[in-house]
Design a protein around this motif. Sequence first.
Motif, short mmCIF file in Angstrom:
data_model
loop_
_atom_site.label_atom_id
_atom_site.label_comp_id
_atom_site.label_asym_id
_atom_site.label_seq_id
_atom_site.Cartn_x
_atom_site.Cartn_y
_atom_site.Cartn_z
N VAL A 220 0.87 -1.19 0.00
CA VAL A 220 0.00 0.00 0.00
C VAL A 220 0.90 1.23 0.00
CG1 VAL A 220 -1.89 -1.16 1.17
CG2 VAL A 220 -0.14 0.00 2.52
N PRO A 221 0.47 2.33 -0.59
CA PRO A 221 1.35 3.50 -0.64
C PRO A 221 1.55 4.12 0.74
CG PRO A 221 -0.83 4.04 -1.50
CD PRO A 221 -0.81 2.56 -1.28
N PRO A 222 2.80 4.46 1.09
CA PRO A 222 3.02 5.24 2.31
C PRO A 222 2.32 6.59 2.20
CG PRO A 222 5.09 4.40 1.39
CD PRO A 222 4.04 4.20 0.35
N HIS A 223 2.15 7.27 3.32
CA HIS A 223 1.48 8.58 3.31
C HIS A 223 2.14 9.53 2.32
CE1 HIS A 223 0.73 12.74 4.70
NE2 HIS A 223 -0.49 12.28 4.99
N GLY B 138 -0.25 12.31 1.09
CA GLY B 138 0.68 13.42 1.21
C GLY B 138 1.44 13.74 -0.06
N VAL B 139 1.17 13.04 -1.15
CA VAL B 139 1.88 13.25 -2.43
C VAL B 139 1.16 14.32 -3.23
CG1 VAL B 139 2.61 12.17 -4.59
CG2 VAL B 139 2.77 10.90 -2.45
N THR B 140 1.91 15.30 -3.75
CA THR B 140 1.30 16.41 -4.50
C THR B 140 1.72 16.47 -5.96
OG1 THR B 140 3.07 17.94 -3.85
CG2 THR B 140 1.16 17.80 -2.40
N ARG B 141 2.87 15.87 -6.30
CA ARG B 141 3.43 16.06 -7.63
C ARG B 141 3.15 14.91 -8.59
NH1 ARG B 141 9.43 16.50 -7.53
NH2 ARG B 141 9.04 16.89 -9.73
N TRP B 142 2.61 13.80 -8.11
CA TRP B 142 2.48 12.61 -8.94
C TRP B 142 1.07 12.05 -8.86
CZ3 TRP B 142 6.59 11.89 -11.97
CH2 TRP B 142 7.78 12.47 -11.56
#
Length: 346
Positions: free
Chosen positions: A22-25, A72-76
């Motif tokens: 699962v993706p980390p935060h 928490g990812v903003t660019r991808w």
Amino acid sequence: MRAVVFEEFGRPPRVREVPEPVPPHDGVVVRVEATGLCRSDWHGWLGHDDGIALPHVPGHELAGVVEAVGPGVTRWAPGARVTVPFVCACGRCPACARGDQQVCERQQQPGFTHWGSFAEYVALHQADVNLVALPDGMAYTTAAALGCRFATAYRAVVAQGRVRPGEWVAVHGCGGVGLSAVMIAATCGAQVVAVDTADAALERATALGAAVCVDAARADGGPAAAVRAATGGGAHLSLDALGSPETCAASVAGLRARGRHVQVGLLPGGATAVPMDRVVALELELLGSHGMAAHAYPEMMRLVAAGVLRPDLLVGEVIGLDAAPAALAALSHGSPAGVTVIAPQR
């Protein structure tokens, strides 16, 4: 998902079903389209690296498609074609603040600090800091070699080694890192001496731009003497791209006055004898090189996209996941000529 797993260090790994990550935060899950088989994976499998928890999935050179992103990812976003350095930096420590993400104090490394890319999917940390977009048209098999071997060699030759046109550059060990260094140094206008014990590796080094090849096993007086003879007094820059006490010592001993040695290959634990009397007398520089930060990729990517650098020429065999355990174990008997790439989605 299917993944290559080992339960004990040095015992045969096997392909089996494991839970999907699962993706980390702050991270992503990438669908792995290609992943390189590297000697560093072999070191990890044998237990040479601290911090690997068992059972474990190796693999740290990868390219693929973003499948899911953490909040928490903003660019991808899902669907992005990406690769990543093998050092995933935190982006917040003093080293990262200096721009030295390759020596991040809280780094994560897929295949070492957590499960890696010998699998259909892999989780990656701090995506906004570490992911690198692939140029249009770049094959996943080509991109898989960038995150460790090619990028490591690029920084070792260009940034750490400070190569200049017309200099003599010796490369000790012509596996994936070494052949990358040969190509990069030759492209930069240097004259390259390739040193190895395998005829196939030396033949490939010649095809990639080496001006002189030295068979380390047959060289009169040893490889260092052969390098000094071929270069008229010693290399200006020399790299140990293999990582053994013998290649490290030979790299240093083959330098001319004020020459620069860059240690790229991982050395086994314990003492390594280096001719320090020569280091002092000739004012030699001894440098380490540990990967390359994501923010430093654009210039290398520009050269690759323009066809000036050709990492695709380094790709050897492309295998499926089922063949990966035997290929990993086979590194105990030497490295293949060129980069073996695993395609987990086959």
